[in-house]
Motif scaffolding. Structure first.
Motif, short mmCIF file in Angstrom:
data_model
loop_
_atom_site.label_atom_id
_atom_site.label_comp_id
_atom_site.label_asym_id
_atom_site.label_seq_id
_atom_site.Cartn_x
_atom_site.Cartn_y
_atom_site.Cartn_z
N PRO A 12 -46.09 2.22 50.67
CA PRO A 12 -47.34 1.89 49.73
C PRO A 12 -46.93 1.16 48.68
O PRO A 12 -47.93 0.76 47.85
N ASN A 13 -45.85 1.59 48.07
CA ASN A 13 -45.51 0.86 46.73
C ASN A 13 -45.12 -0.38 46.73
O ASN A 13 -45.00 -1.16 45.61
N ARG A 14 -44.66 -1.12 48.08
CA ARG A 14 -44.54 -2.38 48.32
C ARG A 14 -45.28 -2.91 49.48
O ARG A 14 -44.68 -2.92 50.48
N PRO A 15 -46.68 -2.91 49.40
CA PRO A 15 -47.26 -3.28 50.49
C PRO A 15 -47.19 -4.51 51.23
O PRO A 15 -47.40 -4.74 52.48
N LEU A 16 -46.45 -5.61 50.57
CA LEU A 16 -46.09 -6.82 51.07
C LEU A 16 -44.61 -6.92 51.80
O LEU A 16 -44.36 -7.23 52.71
N PHE A 17 -43.74 -6.30 50.75
CA PHE A 17 -42.23 -6.49 50.83
C PHE A 17 -41.64 -5.11 51.33
O PHE A 17 -40.41 -5.09 51.58
N GLY A 18 -42.47 -4.18 52.07
CA GLY A 18 -41.73 -2.68 52.50
C GLY A 18 -40.74 -3.19 53.42
O GLY A 18 -39.48 -2.50 53.15
N PRO A 19 -41.00 -3.56 54.48
CA PRO A 19 -39.88 -3.60 55.73
C PRO A 19 -38.46 -4.38 55.22
O PRO A 19 -37.47 -4.18 55.49
N ASN A 20 -38.91 -5.61 54.26
CA ASN A 20 -37.90 -6.57 53.86
C ASN A 20 -36.94 -5.57 53.01
O ASN A 20 -35.67 -5.82 53.03
N TYR A 21 -37.54 -4.83 51.89
CA TYR A 21 -36.81 -4.11 50.91
C TYR A 21 -36.15 -3.13 51.67
O TYR A 21 -34.98 -2.85 51.18
N TRP A 22 -36.67 -2.44 52.82
CA TRP A 22 -36.10 -1.49 53.53
C TRP A 22 -34.83 -2.12 54.14
O TRP A 22 -33.28 -1.36 54.02
N LEU A 23 -34.57 -3.10 54.89
CA LEU A 23 -33.62 -3.94 55.51
C LEU A 23 -32.59 -4.15 54.45
O LEU A 23 -31.30 -4.04 54.53
N LEU A 24 -32.82 -4.81 53.27
CA LEU A 24 -32.12 -5.26 52.23
C LEU A 24 -31.49 -4.08 51.70
O LEU A 24 -30.13 -3.96 51.11
N SER A 25 -31.81 -2.82 51.52
CA SER A 25 -31.44 -1.72 51.14
C SER A 25 -30.38 -1.08 51.82
O SER A 25 -29.21 -0.66 51.36
N LYS A 26 -30.73 -1.26 53.38
CA LYS A 26 -29.86 -0.35 54.38
C LYS A 26 -28.71 -1.34 54.24
O LYS A 26 -27.41 -0.59 54.50
N ILE A 27 -28.56 -2.46 54.29
CA ILE A 27 -27.29 -3.43 54.46
C ILE A 27 -26.60 -3.25 53.12
O ILE A 27 -25.31 -3.82 53.21
N GLY A 28 -27.30 -2.92 52.17
CA GLY A 28 -26.20 -2.87 50.89
C GLY A 28 -26.58 -4.29 49.93
O GLY A 28 -25.68 -4.32 49.04
N MET A 29 -27.29 -5.22 50.31
CA MET A 29 -27.53 -6.32 49.55
C MET A 29 -28.29 -5.80 48.21
O MET A 29 -28.31 -6.52 47.16
N LEU A 30 -29.28 -4.93 48.31
CA LEU A 30 -29.91 -4.33 47.25
C LEU A 30 -29.05 -3.01 46.84
O LEU A 30 -29.20 -2.18 47.67
N LEU A 31 -28.28 -2.98 45.90
CA LEU A 31 -27.34 -1.83 45.75
C LEU A 31 -27.84 -0.45 45.29
O LEU A 31 -29.01 -0.60 44.49
N PRO A 32 -27.63 0.59 45.81
CA PRO A 32 -28.28 1.98 45.49
C PRO A 32 -27.82 2.22 44.21
O PRO A 32 -26.93 1.70 43.44
N LYS A 33 -28.36 3.31 43.47
CA LYS A 33 -28.02 3.91 42.31
C LYS A 33 -26.78 4.69 42.10
O LYS A 33 -25.94 4.88 41.04
N ASN A 34 -26.64 5.23 43.33
CA ASN A 34 -25.20 6.22 43.29
C ASN A 34 -24.05 5.46 43.43
O ASN A 34 -23.70 4.43 44.30
N ARG A 35 -23.07 5.78 42.49
CA ARG A 35 -21.84 5.06 42.25
C ARG A 35 -21.07 5.03 43.50
O ARG A 35 -20.63 3.88 43.88
N ILE A 36 -20.83 6.00 44.51
CA ILE A 36 -20.17 6.10 45.52
C ILE A 36 -20.81 5.37 46.59
O ILE A 36 -19.99 4.64 47.19
N ASN A 37 -22.11 5.23 46.76
CA ASN A 37 -22.70 4.46 47.60
C ASN A 37 -22.44 2.90 47.31
O ASN A 37 -22.40 1.95 48.23
N ILE A 38 -22.62 2.62 46.13
CA ILE A 38 -22.40 1.27 45.58
C ILE A 38 -20.96 0.70 46.05
O ILE A 38 -20.81 -0.53 46.53
N ILE A 39 -19.94 1.66 45.72
CA ILE A 39 -18.63 1.21 46.33
C ILE A 39 -18.53 0.93 47.85
O ILE A 39 -17.90 0.28 48.27
N LEU A 40 -19.22 2.02 48.61
CA LEU A 40 -19.12 1.91 50.15
C LEU A 40 -19.81 0.56 50.42
O LEU A 40 -19.27 -0.25 51.34
#
Length: 398
Positions: A12-40
């Motif tokens: 609901p916060n991204r009514p147009l880009f929702g699925p694309n944002y999800w996949l970009l985050s899952k594969i790590g192209m949009l890096l998470p905020k947690n430092r350990i997850n960023i390194i992984l």
């Protein structure tokens, strides 16, 4: 089940880009905020980059066999584009986030201020984005499965290959041609290599799916925003012939100018991170299409021809979608300058006409997306690439 999964991707916060944002985050192209997850996530991208080096090492080893070289070159060119997409997205993370945040906020603004005409445009481009995203994901999934089962199909469809494999004259049929630091032709090294290649194939397909569909949705959003801006320009001086006051006209024209400036700013920012990738992609794609076409015509079995045809179709479809959506935005950018002319400017006073003329001059700036400093992403470029690939193919055939 599939419908429930796709519904879970909606945000609901991204009514147009929702699925694309999800996949970009899952594969790590949009890096998470947690430092350990960023390194992984960065380690995953580093492993993908390392694999490309092993492919080109193997390419040097097998340089005397033309058929093997073409097979390796076709996949390795796609691999290098894949890691370029992943690494540049991570490297230019701030710019990409700025563009994504802009299209999200711009889309929300349009949804909150829509009427019947604007709502039709918004619903149309939202449905289109979902369709092109899911279609492309299916196309990537099909291509990756085809790539993975190609060695198995080669083994099952050729009795000559089976006989040669069992008597030692044929090597183990691997998914990719890459260098390994152990014996990859015999067990257990061959099976370790197979699992390694399957993992790399899944990573590459996910990166390409996330990057390409993200780019397409952003282009569609820019095009939709231009359509909506044209409607707003058409309505800026009232649509009932009663006219508006100078104060209201100034306010509306200033707002339209601000919307177009923001759109142009983020469109250029988007092009700055997309253009270098598209330049590398167009160069590689020309050679990739050529190699696929050459192998398709030289293949002896029906199975090999079907597999090569699927890969060739994917390469052409991928290039076409980029050029089509870019060309569409360019066309709408040229059409948006007609918006002020379509307004009721003839019934306005001299001051308002001067402001309309200034706004129209601003709207004449065209949004252009490029592939490096040499060419624009248009349908003409797509046709020229196919012509160039055919020229390379005729040279190889001779």
């Amino acid at each position: 089940m599939i419908k429930e999964f796709l519904q879970s991707l909606e945000d609901p916060n991204r009514p147009l880009f929702g699925p694309n944002y999800w996949l970009l985050s899952k594969i790590g192209m949009l890096l998470p905020k947690n430092r350990i997850n960023i390194i992984l996530k960065l380690m995953i991208h580093a492993i993908g980059t390392l694999f490309v080096f092993t492919q080109y090492t193997e390419l040097y080893v097998i340089r005397s066999d033309l058929d093997l070289v073409l097979t390796n070159l076709k996949i390795s060119m796609l691999s290098i584009i894949c890691v370029i997409k992943a690494n540049t997205f991570v490297f230019w993370q701030g710019n990409w986030r700025q563009v994504i945040d802009y299209i999200t906020e711009a889309d929300k603004f349009e949804r909150d201020n829509q009427d019947e005409a604007k709502g039709h445009i918004i619903n149309t481009y939202t449905k289109y984005c979902r369709r092109v995203t899911y279609f492309y994901w299916v196309l990537l999934f099909t291509t990756s499965i085809t790539t993975i089962i190609t060695p198995l199909m080669k083994y099952c469809s050729s009795e000559k290959f089976q006989e040669g494999f069992h008597n030692g004259t044929e090597q183990f049929p691997h998914i990719f041609s890459s260098w390994m630091p152990f014996d990859k032709e015999n067990s257990p090294g061959c099976w370790i290599t197979v699992m390694w290649h399957i993992g790399i194939c899944a990573y590459g397909a996910t990166v390409v799916a996330a990057y390409d569909t993200g780019v397409m949705v952003i282009l569609v959003c820019f095009g939709g925003k231009l359509d909506l801006l044209r409607i707003r320009c058409r309505e800026m001086l009232d649509t009932e012939g009663k006219g508006v006051s100078d104060e209201n006209a100034d306010k509306v024209i200033r707002e339209l100018h601000r919307i177009h400036v923001l759109l142009l700013k983020h469109s250029r920012l988007f092009n700055s991170v997309l253009s270098p990738v598209m330049f590398c992609y167009i160069v590689m794609c020309s050679l990739m299409i050529c190699a696929s076409a050459f192998q398709l015509t030289s293949a002896t079995s029906t199975t090999e021809k079907l597999l090569m045809a699927e890969y060739l179709i994917f390469s052409i479809a991928q290039l076409f979608l980029f050029c089509w959506h870019s060309n569409d935005v360019i066309g709408k950018s040229e059409g948006v300058m007609m918006g002020p002319y379509e307004s009721d400017w003839s019934a306005s006073n001299l001051k308002q006409r001067k402001n309309v003329l200034i706004l129209q001059g601003q709207m004449r700036i065209v949004h252009i997306y490029t592939a490096g400093p040499f060419t624009n992403l248009t349908l003409s470029t797509f046709v020229n690439i196919l012509k160039g690939a055919y020229s390379y193919y005729t040279i190889l055939r001779k």
